[in-house]
Write a protein that holds these residues in place. Sequence first.
Motif, mmCIF file in Angstrom:
data_model
loop_
_atom_site.group_PDB
_atom_site.id
_atom_site.type_symbol
_atom_site.label_atom_id
_atom_site.label_comp_id
_atom_site.label_asym_id
_atom_site.label_seq_id
_atom_site.Cartn_x
_atom_site.Cartn_y
_atom_site.Cartn_z
ATOM 1 N N UNK A 10 0.797 -1.231 0.000
ATOM 2 C CA UNK A 10 0.000 0.000 0.000
ATOM 3 C C UNK A 10 0.829 1.281 0.000
ATOM 4 N N UNK A 11 2.161 1.162 -0.097
ATOM 5 C CA UNK A 11 2.970 2.387 -0.030
ATOM 6 C C UNK A 11 4.312 2.164 -0.693
ATOM 7 N N UNK A 12 4.425 2.544 -1.979
ATOM 8 C CA UNK A 12 5.730 2.516 -2.633
ATOM 9 C C UNK A 12 5.944 3.837 -3.375
ATOM 10 N N UNK A 13 7.204 4.115 -3.652
ATOM 11 C CA UNK A 13 7.604 5.271 -4.439
ATOM 12 C C UNK A 13 8.418 4.783 -5.639
ATOM 13 N N UNK A 14 8.284 5.451 -6.763
ATOM 14 C CA UNK A 14 9.040 5.114 -7.960
ATOM 15 C C UNK A 14 9.509 6.395 -8.629
ATOM 16 N N UNK A 15 10.703 6.365 -9.196
ATOM 17 C CA UNK A 15 11.145 7.458 -10.049
ATOM 18 C C UNK A 15 12.206 6.950 -11.018
ATOM 19 N N UNK A 16 12.278 7.633 -12.131
ATOM 20 C CA UNK A 16 13.224 7.285 -13.189
ATOM 21 C C UNK A 16 14.478 8.164 -13.078
ATOM 22 N N UNK A 17 15.470 7.849 -13.903
ATOM 23 C CA UNK A 17 16.702 8.640 -13.895
ATOM 24 C C UNK A 17 16.415 10.103 -14.198
ATOM 25 N N UNK A 18 15.536 10.359 -15.158
ATOM 26 C CA UNK A 18 15.255 11.740 -15.548
ATOM 27 C C UNK A 18 14.463 12.505 -14.492
ATOM 28 N N UNK A 19 13.963 11.818 -13.476
ATOM 29 C CA UNK A 19 13.186 12.473 -12.419
ATOM 30 C C UNK A 19 14.034 12.934 -11.243
ATOM 31 N N UNK A 20 15.280 12.483 -11.167
ATOM 32 C CA UNK A 20 16.090 12.711 -9.965
ATOM 33 C C UNK A 20 16.191 14.194 -9.626
ATOM 34 N N UNK A 21 16.409 15.036 -10.621
ATOM 35 C CA UNK A 21 16.601 16.464 -10.358
ATOM 36 C C UNK A 21 15.317 17.155 -9.919
ATOM 37 N N UNK A 58 2.553 6.173 -3.942
ATOM 38 C CA UNK A 58 2.374 7.391 -3.143
ATOM 39 C C UNK A 58 3.425 8.406 -3.590
ATOM 40 N N UNK A 59 3.014 9.659 -3.708
ATOM 41 C CA UNK A 59 3.882 10.725 -4.232
ATOM 42 C C UNK A 59 5.231 10.770 -3.523
ATOM 43 N N UNK A 60 6.228 11.266 -4.270
ATOM 44 C CA UNK A 60 7.604 11.195 -3.792
ATOM 45 C C UNK A 60 8.183 12.541 -3.388
ATOM 46 N N UNK A 61 7.346 13.546 -3.143
ATOM 47 C CA UNK A 61 7.806 14.872 -2.728
ATOM 48 C C UNK A 61 8.625 15.526 -3.840
ATOM 49 N N UNK A 62 7.957 15.756 -4.971
ATOM 50 C CA UNK A 62 8.570 16.476 -6.091
ATOM 51 C C UNK A 62 8.630 17.975 -5.783
ATOM 52 N N UNK A 63 9.490 18.660 -6.488
ATOM 53 C CA UNK A 63 9.601 20.114 -6.326
ATOM 54 C C UNK A 63 8.341 20.799 -6.863
ATOM 55 N N UNK A 64 7.893 21.820 -6.161
ATOM 56 C CA UNK A 64 6.750 22.613 -6.598
ATOM 57 C C UNK A 64 6.831 23.976 -5.926
ATOM 58 N N UNK A 65 6.057 24.923 -6.438
ATOM 59 C CA UNK A 65 5.861 26.207 -5.773
ATOM 60 C C UNK A 65 4.369 26.518 -5.791
ATOM 61 N N UNK A 66 3.954 27.450 -4.960
ATOM 62 C CA UNK A 66 2.543 27.826 -4.897
ATOM 63 C C UNK A 66 2.247 28.918 -5.921
#
Length: 349
Positions: A10-21, A58-66
């Motif tokens: 019920x709780x995993x995170x995934x990201x690709x190489x291009x997502x690291x930054x 479950x989301x991986x805490x990507x960068x964002x602004x308001x």
Amino acid sequence: MASHPTVIDSHIHLWRTQDISTLAWETPENPLFGTYDLSRYLKCISPAPSGYSGFVFVETDRKYTDPKDPSEDLKCWEHVLEEYRFVLGLSRTPDGRDLVKGIVPWAPVHLGRGVMQRYQQLLNGVDQEIYGEEKHGLLVGYRYLIQDKPQGTISHPKFLEGLEYIRDMGRTFDLGVDCNRHTLWQIEEAVPVLKQVEGLKIVLNHLSKPPLGREPDGGIVRWRELMTELGETRAVVKLSGGFSEIPPTLANEGAEFPKQTMINMALEYARPLFQIFGAGRVIFGSDWPVCGVGYEKVTGEQEGAWRQWFEISDAVVKILKDEGGIKGIAEDWDGVWGNNALAAYNIQP
């Protein structure tokens, strides 16, 4: 590994190489610096336990602004929208089609109902890109982490609006607090707010991230009081994230991970949570690949963490079931591994 009728992570995170930054926390010094994609996850769980059926992302805490106004939405939320696009796309691939059971993206809950509606419209646009007119039902909830936010975040009136919107959409709110590194103030702020949103489905991540091996600052009695209050809502609890809270004093016992010590520490918090919520409101999750970080500190490697946490969780559940005194019929106990998560997230079997 143990055999269970249905196993849903019920709780995993995934990201690709291009997502690291685009990850807000990722640096070359981080032990998770690198690529953690579906193929690596499947390798780590292999051989999968009998009954394994898939996972909730479950989301991986990507960068964002308001955004200051709607014209900035796409720019400010570019990375979180791309994450949703990536995982939704996985559900259309041969490897991911049957495994992606649900997606819990980041959402601007803190900005209130109106901004949540704008954000949802953008998620709908991604749905259109990937699925066209076909309905997929994979968007099952939203998460906005409290564990790294300042005091007053969840008690702000706009946050209450955002939670009410989630409730009205029939989706869940994944609650991420940290009772290990931040004492109990986060859950103390969260509980009265969550209780105001009658009918909201809440999923408490990682047993509340308690400090395994010791009492939380503020005391175990106060922690249990807060968990009891949370139990008065429609909340369920994830039996997940334990390795992240391993105390630095835990040492490798020869060539083996100190499994029994870990079981005993997890029981100190899992037992009262099972007593409060009952077996029917507890769900298994791995927190992969984050589960590998604490495990690596003890063993020197990450790869065995998923299997080890599954086995530790299995032992914890068996002990608590055998002890008795916890609400739950046989289906509830079996459901810890999968069906309880399907119910919590309104996922069709």
